[in-house]
Write an enzyme that holds these catalytic residues in place. Structure first.
Site, short mmCIF file in Angstrom:
data_model
loop_
_atom_site.label_atom_id
_atom_site.label_comp_id
_atom_site.label_asym_id
_atom_site.label_seq_id
_atom_site.Cartn_x
_atom_site.Cartn_y
_atom_site.Cartn_z
N GLU A 231 0.88 -1.17 0.00
CA GLU A 231 0.00 0.00 0.00
C GLU A 231 0.91 1.21 0.00
OE1 GLU A 231 -2.98 0.32 -0.64
OE2 GLU A 231 -3.42 -1.82 -0.56
N CYS A 265 -2.10 8.55 3.72
CA CYS A 265 -2.14 8.24 2.29
C CYS A 265 -3.49 8.61 1.70
CB CYS A 265 -1.81 6.79 2.03
SG CYS A 265 -2.93 5.67 2.85
N1 LIG Z 1 1.13 5.21 2.19
C1 LIG Z 1 1.35 5.62 3.42
O1 LIG Z 1 0.53 5.46 4.30
C2 LIG Z 1 2.65 6.24 3.74
C3 LIG Z 1 3.39 6.89 2.78
N2 LIG Z 1 4.56 7.46 3.13
C4 LIG Z 1 5.30 8.19 2.09
O2 LIG Z 1 6.66 7.90 2.18
C5 LIG Z 1 7.44 9.08 2.35
C6 LIG Z 1 8.66 8.76 3.19
O3 LIG Z 1 8.26 8.22 4.43
P1 LIG Z 1 9.04 7.00 5.08
O4 LIG Z 1 8.54 6.73 6.43
O5 LIG Z 1 10.50 7.25 4.99
O6 LIG Z 1 8.54 5.80 4.21
P2 LIG Z 1 9.38 4.71 3.44
O7 LIG Z 1 8.53 4.13 2.39
O8 LIG Z 1 10.70 5.26 3.04
O9 LIG Z 1 9.65 3.61 4.56
C7 LIG Z 1 8.63 2.73 4.99
C8 LIG Z 1 9.29 1.59 5.73
O10 LIG Z 1 10.06 0.76 4.85
C9 LIG Z 1 11.42 0.63 5.34
N3 LIG Z 1 12.32 0.47 4.21
C10 LIG Z 1 13.01 1.43 3.55
N4 LIG Z 1 13.70 0.89 2.52
C11 LIG Z 1 13.45 -0.43 2.54
C12 LIG Z 1 13.87 -1.53 1.74
N5 LIG Z 1 14.69 -1.36 0.69
N6 LIG Z 1 13.41 -2.77 2.04
C13 LIG Z 1 12.57 -2.95 3.07
N7 LIG Z 1 12.15 -1.96 3.87
C14 LIG Z 1 12.57 -0.71 3.61
C15 LIG Z 1 11.61 1.92 6.11
O11 LIG Z 1 12.71 1.89 6.99
P3 LIG Z 1 13.64 3.24 7.01
O12 LIG Z 1 12.72 4.37 7.37
O13 LIG Z 1 14.68 3.00 8.06
O14 LIG Z 1 14.23 3.43 5.66
C16 LIG Z 1 10.26 2.04 6.81
O15 LIG Z 1 10.13 1.14 7.89
C17 LIG Z 1 6.45 10.06 2.96
O16 LIG Z 1 6.83 11.37 2.73
C18 LIG Z 1 5.18 9.69 2.26
O17 LIG Z 1 5.11 10.28 0.99
C19 LIG Z 1 5.06 7.36 4.40
C20 LIG Z 1 4.34 6.75 5.39
C21 LIG Z 1 3.06 6.16 5.12
O1 LIG Z 2 -7.33 7.65 6.53
C1 LIG Z 2 -7.02 6.77 7.37
O2 LIG Z 2 -7.62 6.67 8.45
C2 LIG Z 2 -5.94 5.75 7.08
C3 LIG Z 2 -4.93 6.23 6.13
C4 LIG Z 2 -3.90 5.22 5.84
O3 LIG Z 2 -4.18 4.06 5.72
C5 LIG Z 2 -2.50 5.62 5.68
O4 LIG Z 2 -2.20 6.81 5.68
O5 LIG Z 2 -1.65 4.73 5.59
#
Ligand SMILES: NC(=O)C1=CN([C@@H]2O[C@H](COP(=O)(O)OP(=O)(O)OC[C@H]3O[C@@H](n4cnc5c(N)ncnc54)[C@H](OP(=O)(O)O)[C@@H]3O)[C@@H](O)[C@H]2O)C=CC1
Ligand SMILES: O=C(O)CCC(=O)C(=O)O
Length: 460
Positions: A231, A265
């Protein structure tokens, strides 16, 4: 042997407040946790549906009992405003209760043989060890909506949480480990190295985070031939028709843009007023964003708290300086902590970052449309496809949206944010890969269907 780096978790509202400093697990410890989880799997599965269900109920009860403390921890570690943190903890308990019913549900079907006597059966069986890689923004709910269904159907779990949410993950693990048999659930704090080690050792992988990392995770898991779901980001639109109650809708959209500083997200990052809705939406939304309570996340009145890190804050403030006209916000308040003000911009040049990438902050672009078909084309014109909200009193317009919007979820007269955990959750294009999360879809993802043939002796 190199020492694993240490993880430092800071309060985003007060960066001098360090919650935790722990060493990353290291790749070898992750592989070891998976071996132990694999050894624990037969006992967990063969212990029966009743025991699994009871353990999941016990987790829900323990989360409810610790609700105030967990909410306060999320406020302090990931800057989640208090009201949202409480709602997340309540939702997390409800997720465990919902999946506590799953062990009692049928796992397959009975069919008649094409010819002759006997029985044909299907049965869903767990894969083994589920490797979960989670972000910081929903530090209790996301690990739970992955772990609860995985455990309900008989997998064991190793979780690699985001470094920014290590304290929340360790506290959640404490609760789970009290309710579950040994090694059924393990948390392995760390970063990319630990995430990579989890993908190379587990049997099924679920990821939530950025699109770039999600695609790497999918490539690594696919190379091993194991099931994977990812996701990832969103660039979600809110379409507003002239017949909507604009004042009310503007307040809802403002909260969907800037609630929890837009770090969801599902946050709204593009607002598309249709025809005559442009002027009233422009005025009402800019006013609603200016009035939105920004500040200390521990204050129950706060809607928009800090960004997770300094880099995240700088990305938001820089994105709004690169062209376009700012209608509200566009700066960083002068206070300790990584804050950005709720922002609305218009007249962005084509190809602007805010129209192509998930910036993950309290900022949205205003993009006027001539008519509904034009609005749908604008909404669909980005590489992401998670969720769209449509605001209208016209059923035909709503149905047009359901038929033509290319997002995994469409919410009519409801904000883009918010999740019904008992329904499938996910998007199209760069937003999601693989099977849906949540609801019954999650039970399917964590199981592999087996087909059994039972013939009477002597039939062949
Ligand atoms: N869809 C969503 O809900 C989310 C989206 N994001 C998006 O991601 C951006 C950056 O946020 P961030 O938290 O750094 O998210 P990341 O996608 O960079 O990281 C998510 C997780 O994956 C780990 N990870 C990083 N590289 C790898 C790899 N090669 N293999 C396996 N695991 C890995 C990270 O560890 P580590 O941090 O140590 O690299 C972290 O635990 C945000 O600005 C946003 O745009 C972030 C959070 C939630
Ligand atoms: O809108 C929410 O409550 C959940 C959003 C979500 O799943 C995320 O940011 O990863």
């Amino acid at each position: 042997m190199t020492t694993p780096p240490s993880l430092v978790s800071r309060n985003p509202a007060d960066p001098a407040d360090v919650l935790l400093r722990v060493a990353a697990s290291g790749a070898a410890a992750v592989a070891d946790a998976v071996v132990k989880a694999r050894d624990a799997r037969p006992g967990w599965l063969d212990g029966g549906a009743g025991a699994r269900s009871a353990a999941l109920v016990a987790v829900a009860e323990a989360i409810e009992a610790a609700a105030d403390e967990l909410a306060a921890l999320a406020v302090r570690e990931v800057g989640k405003p208090h009201t949202e943190a409480r709602a997340e903890v309540a939702r997390t308990a409800a997720i465990w209760r919902y999946y506590a019913q799953a062990p009692h549900e049928p796992t397959g079907a009975v069919h008649e043989p094409f010819g002759g006597p006997g029985l044909l059966l299907t049965r869903r069986r767990p894969y083994g060890v589920a490797g979960l890689i989670t972000p910081w923004n929903f530090p209790f709910a996301i690990p739970s909506w992955k772990a609860a269904p995985a455990l309900a159907v008989g997998n064991t779990v190793v979780l690699k949480p985001a470094p920014e949410a290590t304290a929340c993950a360790l506290r959640l693990a404490e609760i789970l480990q009290r309710a579950l048999p040994r090694a059924v659930f393990t948390v392995a704090p760390g970063g990319a190295a630990e995430g990579g080690a989890l993908i190379t050792s587990s049997d099924v992988v679920s990821f939530t985070g950025s699109t770039a990392v999600g695609h790497e995770v999918v490539r690594a898991a696919t190379a091993r031939g194991i099931p994977v779901q990812a996701e990832m980001g969103g660039l979600n639109a809110a379409i507003v028709l002239p017949d909507a109650d604009i004042e009310r809708v503007a307040a809802h959209i403002a909260a969907a843009i800037a609630g929890y500083a837009g770090q969801k997200c599902t946050a709204t990052s593009r607002v598309i007023p249709v025809g005559a809705a442009l002027h009233p939406v422009r005025e009402a939304l800019a006013a609603a964003l200016r009035e939105l309570p920004v500040g200390d996340p521990s204050d129950p009145a706060t809607v928009c708290g800090p960004l997770i890190s300094e880099q995240a804050r700088d990305r938001v403030t820089q994105a709004t300086c690169r062209g376009g006209a700012v209608l509200a916000g566009g700066n960083a308040p002068r206070r300790p902590g990584w804050y950005a003000t709720p922002t609305l911009v218009e007249k962005l040049p084509p190809g602007h970052e805010l129209l192509q990438e998930e910036v993950f902050g309290p900022v949205a672009a205003l993009l006027p449309a001539d008519d509904l078909a034009h609005a749908v084309r604008i909404a669909n014109s980005v590489p992401y496809g998670l969720v769209t909200s449509v605001h209208t009193a016209d059923l035909n317009a709503a149905l047009h949206g359901l038929d033509h919007l290319d997002t995994g979820m469409v919410r009519v007269n409801a904000p883009s944010t918010g999740v019904d955990f008992h329904l499938p959750f996910g998007g199209t294009k760069a937003s999601s890969h693989g099977a849906r999360e949540q609801g019954r879809a999650a039970l399917d993802f964590y199981t592999c269907t087996r087909t059994y043939t039972l013939s009477p002796t002597g039939a062949v």
